[in-house]
Design a protein around this motif. Structure first.
Motif, PDB file in Angstrom:
ATOM      1  N   ILE A  32       0.857  -1.184   0.000  1.00 47.97           N
ATOM      2  CA  ILE A  32       0.000   0.000   0.000  1.00 47.97           C
ATOM      3  C   ILE A  32       0.893   1.233   0.000  1.00 47.97           C
ATOM      4  N   GLN A  33       0.613   2.150  -0.906  1.00 49.20           N
ATOM      5  CA  GLN A  33       1.414   3.356  -1.028  1.00 49.20           C
ATOM      6  C   GLN A  33       0.783   4.488  -0.241  1.00 49.20           C
ATOM      7  N   LYS A  34       1.540   5.554  -0.058  1.00 49.06           N
ATOM      8  CA  LYS A  34       1.081   6.686   0.737  1.00 49.06           C
ATOM      9  C   LYS A  34       0.918   7.918  -0.139  1.00 49.06           C
ATOM     10  N   MET A  35      -0.236   8.564   0.027  1.00 47.82           N
ATOM     11  CA  MET A  35      -0.512   9.836  -0.630  1.00 47.82           C
ATOM     12  C   MET A  35      -0.525  10.895   0.474  1.00 47.82           C
ATOM     13  N   ASP A  36       0.116  12.024   0.234  1.00 46.13           N
ATOM     14  CA  ASP A  36       0.257  13.049   1.274  1.00 46.13           C
ATOM     15  C   ASP A  36      -0.913  14.022   1.279  1.00 46.13           C
ATOM     16  N   ALA A  67      -3.739  20.461   1.098  1.00 51.30           N
ATOM     17  CA  ALA A  67      -3.356  20.058  -0.256  1.00 51.30           C
ATOM     18  C   ALA A  67      -3.157  18.550  -0.272  1.00 51.30           C
ATOM     19  N   ILE A  68      -3.805  17.882  -1.213  1.00 46.41           N
ATOM     20  CA  ILE A  68      -3.601  16.458  -1.438  1.00 46.41           C
ATOM     21  C   ILE A  68      -2.606  16.342  -2.591  1.00 46.41           C
ATOM     22  N   ILE A  69      -1.521  15.611  -2.365  1.00 45.41           N
ATOM     23  CA  ILE A  69      -0.462  15.468  -3.372  1.00 45.41           C
ATOM     24  C   ILE A  69      -0.303  13.988  -3.682  1.00 45.41           C
ATOM     25  N   ASN A  70      -0.301  13.652  -4.968  1.00 47.75           N
ATOM     26  CA  ASN A  70      -0.145  12.261  -5.388  1.00 47.75           C
ATOM     27  C   ASN A  70       1.340  11.895  -5.321  1.00 47.75           C
ATOM     28  N   THR A  71       1.747  11.313  -4.206  1.00 47.69           N
ATOM     29  CA  THR A  71       3.130  10.877  -4.030  1.00 47.69           C
ATOM     30  C   THR A  71       3.294   9.396  -4.339  1.00 47.69           C
ATOM     31  N   THR A  72       2.240   8.757  -4.834  1.00 53.73           N
ATOM     32  CA  THR A  72       2.337   7.349  -5.220  1.00 53.73           C
ATOM     33  C   THR A  72       3.024   7.261  -6.573  1.00 53.73           C
ATOM     34  N   ASN A  73       3.312   6.044  -7.009  1.00 54.65           N
ATOM     35  CA  ASN A  73       3.971   5.883  -8.305  1.00 54.65           C
ATOM     36  C   ASN A  73       3.002   5.447  -9.399  1.00 54.65           C
ATOM     37  N   ILE A  74       1.693   5.681  -9.181  1.00 57.68           N
ATOM     38  CA  ILE A  74       0.702   5.368 -10.212  1.00 57.68           C
ATOM     39  C   ILE A  74      -0.289   6.523 -10.352  1.00 57.68           C
ATOM     40  N   ASN A 121      -8.877  11.509 -12.466  1.00 56.13           N
ATOM     41  CA  ASN A 121      -7.673  11.675 -13.282  1.00 56.13           C
ATOM     42  C   ASN A 121      -6.555  12.378 -12.514  1.00 56.13           C
ATOM     43  N   PHE A 122      -6.144  11.765 -11.432  1.00 55.88           N
ATOM     44  CA  PHE A 122      -5.125  12.328 -10.536  1.00 55.88           C
ATOM     45  C   PHE A 122      -3.791  11.667 -10.854  1.00 55.88           C
ATOM     46  N   ASN A 123      -2.979  12.344 -11.630  1.00 52.98           N
ATOM     47  CA  ASN A 123      -1.700  11.805 -12.080  1.00 52.98           C
ATOM     48  C   ASN A 123      -0.627  11.951 -11.010  1.00 52.98           C
ATOM     49  N   ARG A 124       0.510  11.294 -11.249  1.00 53.61           N
ATOM     50  CA  ARG A 124       1.628  11.383 -10.317  1.00 53.61           C
ATOM     51  C   ARG A 124       2.087  12.834 -10.177  1.00 53.61           C
ATOM     52  N   ASN A 125       2.384  13.224  -8.942  1.00 55.10           N
ATOM     53  CA  ASN A 125       2.852  14.569  -8.572  1.00 55.10           C
ATOM     54  C   ASN A 125       1.821  15.667  -8.784  1.00 55.10           C
TER      55      ASN A 125
END
Length: 180
Positions: A32-36, A67-74, A121-125
């Motif tokens: 499970i990955q972490k999103m900040d 702020a929600i930031i996509n820090t996952t790798n997908i 459609n939440f892309n990486r970063n």
């Protein structure tokens, strides 16, 4: 015998090395990955009781920014984020800012103190900024959680820059509902 051993050893080591890399890859791929979720800013609009509309009196009014930031790798096609504040709190205004514009996502107030937004459609970063105007805060509790998603969880980080920080407590949903 020694010559035969020297010819076989590269194949044995290559197979062992490949198997080891495969085990490490499969172990890290499935976790499970972490999103900040960054708590960016807070401002006190009023600490005194104030009448806003038709005799409704609010004890205080705060603005809070996350702020929600996509820090996952997908990249994520669609998921829901739920913000919940103190039981006594009331969300007066809410807005979201993303790369597509302002207030472009589907959102709704589940309760007076609970806000749900569906991010698509939440892309990486990528990041989405949330601005709330909240009344009647007593304990300054907040819970940010994910819903309708697979493979990640949201981790809360306090990134406020002001020197005198108020005490914001990130709690579970049960703790918010148990305090009155």
């Amino acid at each position: 015998m020694g010559e035969l051993f020297l010819k076989i050893i590269p194949y044995l080591l290559g197979g062992f090395g490949g198997a080891t890399l495969t085990v490490f890859y499969n172990h890290n791929k499935g976790r499970i990955q972490k999103m900040d979720c960054h708590y960016i800013d807070e401002d006190i609009m009023s600490k005194l009781p104030i009448s806003i509309q038709e005799g409704v009196i609010h004890n205080n009014i705060y603005t809070k920014q996350f702020a929600i930031i996509n820090t996952t790798n997908i990249d994520h096609k669609e998921f829901t984020v739920i913000f919940e504040f103190d039981v006594t709190a009331k969300i007066l205004k809410h807005s979201d800012i993303s790369k597509t514009g302002v207030n472009k996502f589907k959102k709704k107030l589940l309760k007076e103190n609970e806000y749900s937004i569906t991010i698509k459609n939440f892309n990486r970063n990528d990041n989405v900024k949330f601005i709330f105007e909240i009344a009647n805060i007593t304990n300054n509790f907040v819970n940010v959680t994910e819903d309708d998603c697979v493979g990640f969880k949201i981790c809360f980080k306090d990134k406020r820059t002001n020197i005198e920080r108020s005490k914001l407590t990130f709690v579970t949903k049960e703790k918010i509902n148990s305090t009155n």
